[in-house]
Design an enzyme around this catalytic site. Structure first.
Site, PDB file in Angstrom:
ATOM      1  N   ARG A  31       0.826  -1.216   0.000  1.00  0.00           N
ATOM      2  CA  ARG A  31       0.000   0.000   0.000  1.00  0.00           C
ATOM      3  C   ARG A  31       0.853   1.257   0.000  1.00  0.00           C
ATOM      4  NH1 ARG A  31      -3.803  -2.142   4.847  1.00  0.00           N
ATOM      5  NH2 ARG A  31      -1.755  -2.861   5.525  1.00  0.00           N
ATOM      6  N   TYR A  82     -14.718 -13.473  -9.958  1.00  0.00           N
ATOM      7  CA  TYR A  82     -15.681 -12.392  -9.685  1.00  0.00           C
ATOM      8  C   TYR A  82     -15.145 -11.010 -10.074  1.00  0.00           C
ATOM      9  CZ  TYR A  82     -13.542 -12.301  -4.895  1.00  0.00           C
ATOM     10  OH  TYR A  82     -12.695 -12.257  -3.811  1.00  0.00           O
ATOM     11  N   PRO A 112     -11.499 -22.117  -6.359  1.00  0.00           N
ATOM     12  CA  PRO A 112     -11.124 -22.460  -4.982  1.00  0.00           C
ATOM     13  C   PRO A 112      -9.856 -23.328  -4.878  1.00  0.00           C
ATOM     14  CG  PRO A 112     -13.010 -23.772  -5.703  1.00  0.00           C
ATOM     15  CD  PRO A 112     -12.699 -22.837  -6.828  1.00  0.00           C
TER      16      PRO A 112
HETATM   17  C1  HXC Z   1     -15.766  -6.740   9.036  1.00  0.00           C
HETATM   18  C2  HXC Z   1     -13.558  -6.196   9.307  1.00  0.00           C
HETATM   19  C3  HXC Z   1     -13.196  -7.564   9.328  1.00  0.00           C
HETATM   20  C4  HXC Z   1     -14.240  -8.529   9.184  1.00  0.00           C
HETATM   21  C5  HXC Z   1     -11.401  -6.400   9.563  1.00  0.00           C
HETATM   22  N1  HXC Z   1     -12.408  -5.523   9.465  1.00  0.00           N
HETATM   23  N2  HXC Z   1     -11.856  -7.651   9.480  1.00  0.00           N
HETATM   24  N3  HXC Z   1     -14.814  -5.777   9.166  1.00  0.00           N
HETATM   25  N4  HXC Z   1     -15.513  -8.067   9.044  1.00  0.00           N
HETATM   26  N5  HXC Z   1     -13.993  -9.829   9.191  1.00  0.00           N
HETATM   27  C6  HXC Z   1     -12.311  -4.068   9.533  1.00  0.00           C
HETATM   28  C7  HXC Z   1     -11.718  -3.594  10.847  1.00  0.00           C
HETATM   29  O1  HXC Z   1     -12.716  -3.536  11.867  1.00  0.00           O
HETATM   30  C8  HXC Z   1     -11.199  -2.205  10.435  1.00  0.00           C
HETATM   31  O2  HXC Z   1     -12.246  -1.268  10.308  1.00  0.00           O
HETATM   32  C9  HXC Z   1     -10.687  -2.438   9.035  1.00  0.00           C
HETATM   33  O3  HXC Z   1     -11.399  -3.587   8.541  1.00  0.00           O
HETATM   34  C10 HXC Z   1      -9.194  -2.731   8.998  1.00  0.00           C
HETATM   35  O4  HXC Z   1      -8.942  -3.868   9.817  1.00  0.00           O
HETATM   36  P1  HXC Z   1      -7.495  -4.244  10.360  1.00  0.00           P
HETATM   37  O5  HXC Z   1      -7.594  -5.529  11.077  1.00  0.00           O
HETATM   38  O6  HXC Z   1      -6.911  -3.064  11.076  1.00  0.00           O
HETATM   39  O7  HXC Z   1      -6.697  -4.373   8.962  1.00  0.00           O
HETATM   40  P2  HXC Z   1      -5.293  -5.023   8.657  1.00  0.00           P
HETATM   41  O8  HXC Z   1      -4.524  -5.321   9.920  1.00  0.00           O
HETATM   42  O9  HXC Z   1      -4.651  -4.168   7.613  1.00  0.00           O
HETATM   43  O10 HXC Z   1      -5.651  -6.461   8.022  1.00  0.00           O
HETATM   44  C11 HXC Z   1      -6.190  -6.576   6.753  1.00  0.00           C
HETATM   45  C12 HXC Z   1      -7.232  -7.709   6.691  1.00  0.00           C
HETATM   46  C13 HXC Z   1      -6.640  -9.048   7.208  1.00  0.00           C
HETATM   47  C14 HXC Z   1      -7.678  -7.796   5.215  1.00  0.00           C
HETATM   48  C15 HXC Z   1      -8.421  -7.341   7.552  1.00  0.00           C
HETATM   49  O11 HXC Z   1      -7.594 -10.079   7.093  1.00  0.00           O
HETATM   50  C16 HXC Z   1      -5.376  -9.434   6.474  1.00  0.00           C
HETATM   51  O12 HXC Z   1      -4.278  -9.064   6.884  1.00  0.00           O
HETATM   52  N6  HXC Z   1      -5.516 -10.195   5.362  1.00  0.00           N
HETATM   53  C17 HXC Z   1      -4.367 -10.586   4.507  1.00  0.00           C
HETATM   54  C18 HXC Z   1      -4.498 -11.970   3.943  1.00  0.00           C
HETATM   55  C19 HXC Z   1      -5.828 -12.309   3.332  1.00  0.00           C
HETATM   56  O13 HXC Z   1      -6.863 -11.627   3.529  1.00  0.00           O
HETATM   57  N7  HXC Z   1      -5.827 -13.414   2.583  1.00  0.00           N
HETATM   58  C20 HXC Z   1      -7.031 -13.912   1.899  1.00  0.00           C
HETATM   59  C21 HXC Z   1      -6.955 -13.694   0.432  1.00  0.00           C
HETATM   60  S1  HXC Z   1      -8.120 -14.751  -0.254  1.00  0.00           S
HETATM   61  P3  HXC Z   1     -12.610  -0.217  11.490  1.00  0.00           P
HETATM   62  O14 HXC Z   1     -13.762   0.566  10.934  1.00  0.00           O
HETATM   63  O15 HXC Z   1     -12.989  -1.057  12.678  1.00  0.00           O
HETATM   64  O16 HXC Z   1     -11.383   0.597  11.720  1.00  0.00           O
HETATM   65  C22 HXC Z   1      -8.793 -14.079  -1.592  1.00  0.00           C
HETATM   66  C23 HXC Z   1      -9.636 -15.056  -2.374  1.00  0.00           C
HETATM   67  C24 HXC Z   1     -10.386 -14.436  -3.510  1.00  0.00           C
HETATM   68  O17 HXC Z   1      -8.603 -12.946  -1.890  1.00  0.00           O
HETATM   69  C25 HXC Z   1     -11.248 -15.347  -4.351  1.00  0.00           C
HETATM   70  C26 HXC Z   1     -11.845 -16.611  -3.815  1.00  0.00           C
HETATM   71  C27 HXC Z   1     -12.522 -17.476  -4.902  1.00  0.00           C
HETATM   72  P1  NAP Z   2      -2.859 -15.725   1.564  1.00  0.00           P
HETATM   73  O1  NAP Z   2      -1.958 -16.860   1.902  1.00  0.00           O
HETATM   74  O2  NAP Z   2      -3.572 -15.022   2.673  1.00  0.00           O
HETATM   75  O3  NAP Z   2      -2.049 -14.701   0.697  1.00  0.00           O
HETATM   76  C1  NAP Z   2      -2.166 -13.303   0.764  1.00  0.00           C
HETATM   77  C2  NAP Z   2      -0.798 -12.732   0.968  1.00  0.00           C
HETATM   78  O4  NAP Z   2      -0.847 -11.298   0.821  1.00  0.00           O
HETATM   79  C3  NAP Z   2      -0.201 -13.002   2.342  1.00  0.00           C
HETATM   80  O5  NAP Z   2       1.082 -13.574   2.189  1.00  0.00           O
HETATM   81  C4  NAP Z   2      -0.089 -11.632   2.997  1.00  0.00           C
HETATM   82  O6  NAP Z   2       1.090 -11.558   3.808  1.00  0.00           O
HETATM   83  C5  NAP Z   2       0.020 -10.729   1.775  1.00  0.00           C
HETATM   84  N1  NAP Z   2      -0.404  -9.345   2.053  1.00  0.00           N
HETATM   85  C6  NAP Z   2      -1.588  -8.945   2.578  1.00  0.00           C
HETATM   86  N2  NAP Z   2      -1.597  -7.611   2.709  1.00  0.00           N
HETATM   87  C7  NAP Z   2      -0.408  -7.165   2.238  1.00  0.00           C
HETATM   88  C8  NAP Z   2       0.177  -5.873   2.108  1.00  0.00           C
HETATM   89  N3  NAP Z   2      -0.475  -4.767   2.484  1.00  0.00           N
HETATM   90  N4  NAP Z   2       1.435  -5.777   1.596  1.00  0.00           N
HETATM   91  C9  NAP Z   2       2.105  -6.895   1.216  1.00  0.00           C
HETATM   92  N5  NAP Z   2       1.603  -8.144   1.311  1.00  0.00           N
HETATM   93  C10 NAP Z   2       0.360  -8.268   1.830  1.00  0.00           C
HETATM   94  O7  NAP Z   2      -4.028 -16.222   0.575  1.00  0.00           O
HETATM   95  P2  NAP Z   2      -3.966 -16.983  -0.841  1.00  0.00           P
HETATM   96  O8  NAP Z   2      -5.194 -17.797  -0.938  1.00  0.00           O
HETATM   97  O9  NAP Z   2      -2.663 -17.624  -1.028  1.00  0.00           O
HETATM   98  O10 NAP Z   2      -4.131 -15.768  -1.861  1.00  0.00           O
HETATM   99  C11 NAP Z   2      -3.151 -15.458  -2.827  1.00  0.00           C
HETATM  100  C12 NAP Z   2      -3.812 -14.750  -3.998  1.00  0.00           C
HETATM  101  O11 NAP Z   2      -4.725 -15.619  -4.659  1.00  0.00           O
HETATM  102  C13 NAP Z   2      -4.615 -13.525  -3.625  1.00  0.00           C
HETATM  103  O12 NAP Z   2      -4.477 -12.525  -4.627  1.00  0.00           O
HETATM  104  C14 NAP Z   2      -6.034 -14.032  -3.641  1.00  0.00           C
HETATM  105  O13 NAP Z   2      -6.973 -13.016  -3.845  1.00  0.00           O
HETATM  106  C15 NAP Z   2      -5.959 -14.975  -4.818  1.00  0.00           C
HETATM  107  N6  NAP Z   2      -7.003 -15.975  -4.890  1.00  0.00           N
HETATM  108  C16 NAP Z   2      -7.026 -17.000  -4.008  1.00  0.00           C
HETATM  109  C17 NAP Z   2      -7.993 -17.978  -4.141  1.00  0.00           C
HETATM  110  C18 NAP Z   2      -8.040 -19.167  -3.241  1.00  0.00           C
HETATM  111  O14 NAP Z   2      -8.938 -19.986  -3.372  1.00  0.00           O
HETATM  112  N7  NAP Z   2      -7.108 -19.341  -2.320  1.00  0.00           N
HETATM  113  C19 NAP Z   2      -8.935 -17.878  -5.166  1.00  0.00           C
HETATM  114  C20 NAP Z   2      -8.888 -16.796  -6.041  1.00  0.00           C
HETATM  115  C21 NAP Z   2      -7.907 -15.862  -5.902  1.00  0.00           C
HETATM  116  P3  NAP Z   2       1.232 -10.605   5.114  1.00  0.00           P
HETATM  117  O15 NAP Z   2       0.007 -10.807   5.920  1.00  0.00           O
HETATM  118  O16 NAP Z   2       2.509 -11.080   5.715  1.00  0.00           O
HETATM  119  O17 NAP Z   2       1.372  -9.203   4.583  1.00  0.00           O
END
Ligand code: HXC
Ligand code: NAP
Length: 291
Positions: free
Chosen positions: A74, A154, A197
């Site tokens: 970011r 999506y 998935p």
């Molecule tokens: C509602 C939520 C929430 C939840 C966080 N928030 N989790 N709101 N439901 N489950 C809100 C918080 O209350 C806060 O708002 C704001 O979001 C920011 O939350 P933080 O926890 O401070 O954010 P941060 O520490 O930056 O963490 C980011 C995150 C976290 C996205 C919330 O889950 C993360 O680090 N994710 C990284 C990995 C990840 O998500 N991997 C999955 C990718 S899978 P307020 O208003 O309270 O301040 C994928 C698959 C796609 O993309 C396709 C599938 C087919």
């Molecule tokens: P994941 O393991 O949670 O991978 C997400 C990665 O992004 C983590 O390593 C996380 O590491 C990193 N990340 C999150 N916020 C970041 C930030 N601000 N700066 C740098 N790195 C950041 O989940 P995944 O399933 O392997 O997902 C990988 C990719 O596949 C994603 O783009 C997801 O949308 C896509 N995808 C996944 C699926 C599925 O079924 N798994 C399906 C469709 C698409 P840190 O928390 O250490 O930053």
């Protein structure tokens, strides 16, 4: 099913690949395949400890060169600093894999605007930040770079309950298609992959927590009735970052076991009709002919 790399040995020799979010999940698996194929790989994310551990494991497993660099996608300044570190270590880089993402399911009306920002900032801002920084460098240095972005089906169908992610991924797809047209003249390619998935701790814990997994078995949402395997995605990614795909740009390759088509086809739910009911249905549809 083949659990090996599809491309021949050394197919990625000479590639220096930055994998955002490369410490975990699908990013880790793709990084591992790239290393097996001879690339040097940089893995980045926010968690230094995770990156260090993964890079040690990957180096041991593949005997390849891995560089872990902490970087929040970011923040543009952090990306520039990360790329500087990469250039100092490897002399250059020529592939960017936009894989980092944030996501969680929620009814949209329950989200704060900060929650919406959080996901869009990681997915869309993170991808355009990295792409812009890489592109500026490649154009200046006349490097024929390539960007691969991981989106989701999506991105082009939309989906409720993951609306910030859908908005972000749709933006990344638009970025891919737009810059493929604009930067082709610099011999820079941009492509995307839309995975269905594929099990990962990061995705599963945020999209199908607790009982949800049992209620909405994602395998059943696919035409092939199974989950994706990481090596299937890694092989596709390896092809798209390799020179074998040198005439492919602006493309979005779906690898979802037929998931989005199954959800889209109006009559696909007919698979819930038991075979013995089809006789009765056939009688009725044949009657329809005479009305
Ligand atoms: C509602 C939520 C929430 C939840 C966080 N928030 N989790 N709101 N439901 N489950 C809100 C918080 O209350 C806060 O708002 C704001 O979001 C920011 O939350 P933080 O926890 O401070 O954010 P941060 O520490 O930056 O963490 C980011 C995150 C976290 C996205 C919330 O889950 C993360 O680090 N994710 C990284 C990995 C990840 O998500 N991997 C999955 C990718 S899978 P307020 O208003 O309270 O301040 C994928 C698959 C796609 O993309 C396709 C599938 C087919
Ligand atoms: P994941 O393991 O949670 O991978 C997400 C990665 O992004 C983590 O390593 C996380 O590491 C990193 N990340 C999150 N916020 C970041 C930030 N601000 N700066 C740098 N790195 C950041 O989940 P995944 O399933 O392997 O997902 C990988 C990719 O596949 C994603 O783009 C997801 O949308 C896509 N995808 C996944 C699926 C599925 O079924 N798994 C399906 C469709 C698409 P840190 O928390 O250490 O930053």
């Amino acid at each position: 099913m083949q659990n090996t790399t599809m491309l021949k040995e050394d197919s990625l020799r000479g590639k220096i690949i930055i994998v955002t979010g490369g410490g975990t999940g699908l990013g880790r698996s793709m990084a591992k395949s790239f290393l097996h194929l001879g690339a040097k790989v940089v893995i980045t994310s926010r968690k230094e400890e995770v990156l260090k551990k993964t890079s040690e494991e990957l180096a041991n497993e593949t005997k390849g060169e891995v560089l872990p660099v902490k970087c929040d996608v970011r923040n543009y300044e952090e990306i520039e600093a990360m790329m500087k570190t990469v250039i100092n270590k490897f002399g250059s880089f020529n592939v960017l894999l936009n894989n980092a993402a944030g996501n969680f399911i929620s009814p949209t009306e329950r989200l704060s605007h900060r929650a919406f920002d959080t996901v869009v900032d990681i997915v869309l801002k993170g991808s355009y930040n990295c792409t812009l920084a890489a592109g500026k460098y490649w154009i200046k240095e006349k490097i024929n770079g390539s960007v691969l972005s991981i989106v989701a089906p999506y991105a082009f169908t939309g989906s409720g309950y993951v609306v910030p992610s859908a908005c972000g991924k749709a933006g990344v797809l638009a970025l891919t298609q737009s810059l493929a047209a604009e930067w082709g003249k610099y011999k820079i390619r941009l492509n995307a992959i839309s995975p269905g998935p594929f099990p990962s701790e990061g995705a599963w814990s945020r999209l199908m927590p607790g009982e949800l997994m049992k209620k909405f078995d994602p395998a059943k949402a696919t035409a092939l009735n199974r989950l994706g395997e990481h090596h299937e995605l890694a092989n596709l990614a390896s092809y798209l970052v390799s020179d074998y795909s040198s005439y492919v740009t602006g493309e979005n390759v779906v690898i979802d076991g037929g998931m989005w088509l199954k959800g889209a086809g109006q009559f696909n739910l007919c698979e819930m009709i038991p075979p013995e009911m089809w006789d009765a249905i056939e009688q009725l549809t044949r009657k329809g002919k005479s009305s």
